[in-house]
Write a protein that holds these residues in place. Structure first.
Motif, PDB file in Angstrom:
ATOM      1  N   PHE A 141       0.842  -1.199   0.000  1.00  0.00           N
ATOM      2  CA  PHE A 141       0.000   0.000   0.000  1.00  0.00           C
ATOM      3  C   PHE A 141       0.876   1.247   0.000  1.00  0.00           C
ATOM      4  CE2 PHE A 141      -2.819  -3.189   1.596  1.00  0.00           C
ATOM      5  CZ  PHE A 141      -4.108  -2.757   1.303  1.00  0.00           C
ATOM      6  N   LEU A 142       0.412   2.276  -0.721  1.00  0.00           N
ATOM      7  CA  LEU A 142       1.066   3.572  -0.677  1.00  0.00           C
ATOM      8  C   LEU A 142       0.364   4.422   0.363  1.00  0.00           C
ATOM      9  CD1 LEU A 142       3.438   4.707  -2.509  1.00  0.00           C
ATOM     10  CD2 LEU A 142       2.442   2.573  -3.279  1.00  0.00           C
ATOM     11  N   SER A 143       0.946   4.488   1.552  1.00  0.00           N
ATOM     12  CA  SER A 143       0.434   5.403   2.566  1.00  0.00           C
ATOM     13  C   SER A 143       1.165   6.731   2.394  1.00  0.00           C
ATOM     14  CB  SER A 143       0.633   4.803   3.965  1.00  0.00           C
ATOM     15  OG  SER A 143       0.083   5.661   4.944  1.00  0.00           O
ATOM     16  N   ALA A 164      -3.955   6.999   6.914  1.00  0.00           N
ATOM     17  CA  ALA A 164      -3.858   6.261   8.174  1.00  0.00           C
ATOM     18  C   ALA A 164      -4.813   5.060   8.149  1.00  0.00           C
ATOM     19  CB  ALA A 164      -4.190   7.186   9.340  1.00  0.00           C
ATOM     20  N   ALA A 165      -5.966   5.227   7.546  1.00  0.00           N
ATOM     21  CA  ALA A 165      -6.920   4.112   7.431  1.00  0.00           C
ATOM     22  C   ALA A 165      -6.304   2.962   6.634  1.00  0.00           C
ATOM     23  CB  ALA A 165      -8.208   4.592   6.763  1.00  0.00           C
ATOM     24  N   GLN A 166      -5.585   3.303   5.602  1.00  0.00           N
ATOM     25  CA  GLN A 166      -4.906   2.266   4.804  1.00  0.00           C
ATOM     26  C   GLN A 166      -3.966   1.434   5.669  1.00  0.00           C
ATOM     27  OE1 GLN A 166      -2.622   3.994   1.654  1.00  0.00           O
ATOM     28  NE2 GLN A 166      -4.294   3.957   0.203  1.00  0.00           N
ATOM     29  N   LEU A 167      -3.292   2.101   6.616  1.00  0.00           N
ATOM     30  CA  LEU A 167      -2.326   1.371   7.453  1.00  0.00           C
ATOM     31  C   LEU A 167      -3.026   0.314   8.308  1.00  0.00           C
ATOM     32  CD1 LEU A 167       0.062   4.220   8.709  1.00  0.00           C
ATOM     33  CD2 LEU A 167       0.442   2.591   6.847  1.00  0.00           C
ATOM     34  N   GLY A 168      -4.181   0.686   8.875  1.00  0.00           N
ATOM     35  CA  GLY A 168      -4.928  -0.278   9.683  1.00  0.00           C
ATOM     36  C   GLY A 168      -5.420  -1.441   8.843  1.00  0.00           C
ATOM     37  N   PHE A 169      -5.907  -1.122   7.662  1.00  0.00           N
ATOM     38  CA  PHE A 169      -6.376  -2.144   6.724  1.00  0.00           C
ATOM     39  C   PHE A 169      -5.226  -3.100   6.386  1.00  0.00           C
ATOM     40  CE2 PHE A 169      -7.571  -2.627   1.931  1.00  0.00           C
ATOM     41  CZ  PHE A 169      -7.964  -3.942   2.132  1.00  0.00           C
ATOM     42  N   ALA A 170      -4.071  -2.524   6.053  1.00  0.00           N
ATOM     43  CA  ALA A 170      -2.927  -3.355   5.641  1.00  0.00           C
ATOM     44  C   ALA A 170      -2.488  -4.284   6.774  1.00  0.00           C
ATOM     45  CB  ALA A 170      -1.766  -2.457   5.206  1.00  0.00           C
ATOM     46  N   ARG A 171      -2.465  -3.763   8.000  1.00  0.00           N
ATOM     47  CA  ARG A 171      -1.998  -4.597   9.128  1.00  0.00           C
ATOM     48  C   ARG A 171      -2.985  -5.725   9.417  1.00  0.00           C
ATOM     49  NH1 ARG A 171      -0.767   0.732  12.161  1.00  0.00           N
ATOM     50  NH2 ARG A 171       1.320   1.213  11.393  1.00  0.00           N
ATOM     51  N   GLY A 181       0.878 -17.328   2.820  1.00  0.00           N
ATOM     52  CA  GLY A 181       2.021 -16.967   1.976  1.00  0.00           C
ATOM     53  C   GLY A 181       1.906 -15.597   1.327  1.00  0.00           C
ATOM     54  N   VAL A 182       0.937 -14.800   1.804  1.00  0.00           N
ATOM     55  CA  VAL A 182       0.746 -13.471   1.216  1.00  0.00           C
ATOM     56  C   VAL A 182       1.190 -12.414   2.236  1.00  0.00           C
ATOM     57  CG1 VAL A 182      -0.859 -11.880   0.100  1.00  0.00           C
ATOM     58  CG2 VAL A 182      -1.244 -14.360  -0.061  1.00  0.00           C
ATOM     59  N   THR A 183       2.174 -11.598   1.873  1.00  0.00           N
ATOM     60  CA  THR A 183       2.614 -10.513   2.754  1.00  0.00           C
ATOM     61  C   THR A 183       1.894  -9.220   2.372  1.00  0.00           C
ATOM     62  OG1 THR A 183       4.458  -9.822   1.349  1.00  0.00           O
ATOM     63  CG2 THR A 183       4.901 -11.565   2.970  1.00  0.00           C
ATOM     64  N   VAL A 184       1.717  -8.371   3.364  1.00  0.00           N
ATOM     65  CA  VAL A 184       1.039  -7.084   3.143  1.00  0.00           C
ATOM     66  C   VAL A 184       1.826  -6.008   3.887  1.00  0.00           C
ATOM     67  CG1 VAL A 184      -1.143  -5.830   3.280  1.00  0.00           C
ATOM     68  CG2 VAL A 184      -1.171  -8.334   3.166  1.00  0.00           C
ATOM     69  N   ASN A 185       2.380  -5.074   3.154  1.00  0.00           N
ATOM     70  CA  ASN A 185       3.188  -4.014   3.756  1.00  0.00           C
ATOM     71  C   ASN A 185       2.776  -2.650   3.225  1.00  0.00           C
ATOM     72  OD1 ASN A 185       5.339  -5.490   5.389  1.00  0.00           O
ATOM     73  ND2 ASN A 185       5.474  -6.547   3.407  1.00  0.00           N
ATOM     74  N   SER A 186       3.218  -1.618   3.924  1.00  0.00           N
ATOM     75  CA  SER A 186       2.933  -0.242   3.499  1.00  0.00           C
ATOM     76  C   SER A 186       4.233   0.532   3.379  1.00  0.00           C
ATOM     77  CB  SER A 186       2.042   0.467   4.527  1.00  0.00           C
ATOM     78  OG  SER A 186       0.824  -0.227   4.693  1.00  0.00           O
ATOM     79  N   VAL A 187       4.276   1.420   2.412  1.00  0.00           N
ATOM     80  CA  VAL A 187       5.370   2.383   2.344  1.00  0.00           C
ATOM     81  C   VAL A 187       4.756   3.766   2.553  1.00  0.00           C
ATOM     82  CG1 VAL A 187       6.819   0.947   0.874  1.00  0.00           C
ATOM     83  CG2 VAL A 187       5.294   2.607  -0.178  1.00  0.00           C
ATOM     84  N   ALA A 188       5.464   4.602   3.280  1.00  0.00           N
ATOM     85  CA  ALA A 188       4.948   5.936   3.609  1.00  0.00           C
ATOM     86  C   ALA A 188       5.928   6.983   3.088  1.00  0.00           C
ATOM     87  CB  ALA A 188       4.772   6.058   5.120  1.00  0.00           C
TER      88      ALA A 188
END
Ligand code: NAD
Length: 253
Positions: A141-143, A164-171, A181-188
């Motif tokens: 995700f692009l935070s 900020a909502a995206q971050l909660g969703f991603a976590r 086997g699926v990773t979910v990360n954010s870059v800010a």
């Protein structure tokens, strides 16, 4: 399955100077086939053609407004028919909103959330099940620095709240589909030189903006694209639920 047999989907990857397009190029350079999803079909195809020509991978450009459920479904159907299954999704499509709280109207708030949050939800909802089924996936995700710092030059209240909502969703998503086997990360990212920010990096404001960035320059799209590409590697499977600052140190000011 090697990434050369998989497709990386990047939303909002048509903008010529944007982070999404640079990310699609970086992923293609790493061997991924690419699907560019963006509002305008001609722009998406032009971006995909450039990627295919430069990197020798398969690249397709699809018209897809991420806020339009039927467009998302159509794009997902087209991707499902491709022999190179989706192995990565970069939720990059986004709009900004600099409006201050005392001026912001509900319609603007809704629009910012529609693209940045619900749009990311819709495309992820459409593509993540296939990754779960195949036991491999990378979602990024692009935070924004605005999510942590609370606004600033480019992000008013709606934008900061949406990022900020995206971050909660991603976590939460990382927790749910990590076992598959699926990773979910954010870059800010901080201040990256793109069409969203371009005007502010000229004239008198430039010096003031750069004074808040310890490395003394605005970010390049490649600064963000390289990090995303790293997170999408098959070897990055132990990194999930994380948020990475790419802001030249502006978060320590
Ligand atoms: P950009 O405006 O250059 O590119 C955004 C792209 O998203 C465009 O191609 C646009 O057509 C597409 N898009 C917009 N709405 C869409 C929709 N409804 N459906 C599909 N595509 C849509 O922006 P950018 O600066 O490259 O930003 C990319 C992402 O990074 C955004 O999510 C932005 O919020 C985030 N970000 C940017 C910065 C920065 O300094 N540039 C900083 C932090 C976060």
């Amino acid at each position: 399955m090697p990434v050369t047999d998989l497709t990386a989907v990047v939303t909002g990857a048509a903008s010529r100077r944007g982070i999404g397009r640079a990310t699609a190029h970086a992923l293609a350079a790493a061997g991924w086939n690419i699907a560019v999803l963006d509002l305008d079909e001609a722009a998406a195809k032009e971006s995909a053609d450039e990627i295919a020509a430069r990197h020798g991978v398969h690249a397709v450009g699809l018209a897809c407004d991420v806020t339009d459920e039927s467009a998302v479904a159509a794009a997902a159907d087209a991707l499902a028919a491709d022999p190179r299954p989706v192995g990565a999704l970069v939720n990059n499509a986004g709009i900004t909103s600099p409006t201050r709280f005392l001026d912001v109207e509900a319609a603007e708030w809704d629009r910012v959330f529609a693209v940045n949050v619900r749009g990311a939800f819709s495309i992820t909802r459409a593509l993540a099940p296939g990754m779960v089924e195949r036991g491999f996936g990378r979602i990024v995700f692009l935070s924004s620095v605005s999510a942590e710092r609370g606004g600033g030059v480019f992000g008013g209240v709606a934008y900061s709240a949406a990022k900020a909502a995206q971050l909660g969703f991603a976590r939460a998503l990382a927790r749910e589909i990590g076992p598959n086997g699926v990773t979910v990360n954010s870059v800010a990212p901080g201040l990256i030189d793109t069409d969203i920010t371009g005007g502010a990096l000229e004239g008198e404001r430039k010096a003031a903006l750069l004074a808040g960035i310890p490395v003394g320059r605005s970010g390049r799209v490649s600064d963000v694209a390289d990090l995303i590409t790293y997170l999408c590697r098959a070897e990055s499977g132990y990194i999930t639920g994380a948020t990475y600052d790419v802001n030249g140190g502006s978060h320590i000011h």
